[in-house]
Write an enzyme that holds these catalytic residues in place. Structure first.
Site, PDB file in Angstrom:
ATOM      1  N   TYR A  56     -49.067 -24.947 -17.264  1.00 35.84           N
ATOM      2  CA  TYR A  56     -48.061 -23.486 -18.199  1.00 35.84           C
ATOM      3  C   TYR A  56     -48.118 -24.028 -19.573  1.00 35.84           C
ATOM      4  CZ  TYR A  56     -46.108 -22.348 -13.911  1.00 35.84           C
ATOM      5  OH  TYR A  56     -46.084 -22.011 -12.292  1.00 35.84           O
ATOM      6  N   PRO A 203     -41.540 -13.425  -6.924  1.00 33.77           N
ATOM      7  CA  PRO A 203     -40.892 -13.193  -6.623  1.00 33.77           C
ATOM      8  C   PRO A 203     -39.992 -11.339  -5.825  1.00 33.77           C
ATOM      9  CG  PRO A 203     -39.787 -14.127  -8.471  1.00 33.77           C
ATOM     10  CD  PRO A 203     -40.826 -13.879  -8.364  1.00 33.77           C
TER      11      PRO A 203
END
Length: 278
Positions: A56, A203
């Protein structure tokens, strides 16, 4: 009622609803200041598990979290990942599990996060070009040396999990999973059987962008959003599930954290569970 906490590796207790830092902008300016505010607000709201990775921003995300949160609260667990090499033109970024590379990334993670030990270190991807025993053996050596607390894996199969457990003590698995994306159902079941933390990434998608009539109906019944319903369903799915929804805004962060208090009835959970994954 399902517990709101989980002991990773049987030792480190965290609240099950975590925070994924991937979406936090790291470039200098107002966006970075907002990212720092979001990370700090997550901790203020009681989040004790934050997920990041060398990938990231090629370390920039880890540096951002250190700027925002160091010195870290005693109950905060920052999980990071190694095993992806940055682009080196003309070559693109690629999975890399060479022992020397993994050692270097661990050292970089320690420096960027300003810690002496990475409490939870996950292999971002298994490198098919390097024997698994070499990849995990290297991380195990660093664990024995005190530079890593616990070890986990990301995007693996049940067979790979079984093989890995012959080499290291696997305490977490981070695979893509949600109410409408259950490709890795068998991996979750294997983790549940072994008491291994399962951290579903992405999610709430596609439940938010492609909310079905049933999701919308349950959300209306509870006065909640589709994202909150999705997170509540995950928390009820198994006590080993630790969702790590990511966001770069304070509003979405507070909405996500509030999902930990949402209670689905048995009927509502069954209605959602019957939905066909995409």
């Amino acid at each position: 009622m399902t517990s709101s906490t989980f002991r990773i590796g049987g030792e480190r207790s965290v609240r099950r609803l975590g925070f994924g830092a991937m979406r936090l902008p790291t470039e200098p300016g107002p966006a970075r200041e907002t990212s720092i505010a979001v990370a700090r607000r997550a901790v203020d709201l009681g989040v004790t598990l934050i997920d990041t990775a060398h990938l990231y921003g090629w370390g920039a995300n880890e540096e951002l979290l250190a700027e925002a949160l160091y010195p870290y609260p005693d109950d905060l667990l920052i999980a990071t990942k190694v095993g992806v090499a940055p682009p080196n033109p003309p070559h693109d970024a690629e999975i890399c599990g060479r022992p020397d590379f993994l050692r270097d990334q661990v050292e970089q993670g320690l420096r960027r996060l300003r810690v002496e030990r990475l409490e939870l270190l996950q292999l971002h991807r298994i490198d098919p070009k390097v024997p698994l025993a070499d990849q995990l053996g290297t991380l195990r050596e660093l664990q024995i040396a005190g530079k890593i607390g616990h070890l986990g894996l990301s995007e693996i199969t049940v067979a790979e999990l079984d093989e890995a457990r012959q080499i290291i003590d696997v305490v977490s698995v981070q695979n893509r999973y949600s109410m409408l994306d259950r490709e890795h159902e068998a991996v979750l079941d294997a983790c549940a059987a072994a008491g291994i933390a399962f951290l579903p990434w992405r999610p709430v998608y596609p439940a938010v962008s492609e909310a079905t009539a049933e999701i919308a109906a349950v959300a209306a019944e509870l006065g909640a959003t589709a994202a909150q319903v999705s997170l509540a369903w995950l928390l009820d799915r198994s006590p080993v599930v630790l969702p790590i929804p990511g966001t770069g805004t304070l509003g979405h962060l507070e909405e996500n954290v509030a999902a930990a208090s949402l209670r689905l009835s048995d009927d509502q959970w069954r209605r959602l569970d019957r939905l066909q994954p995409r």
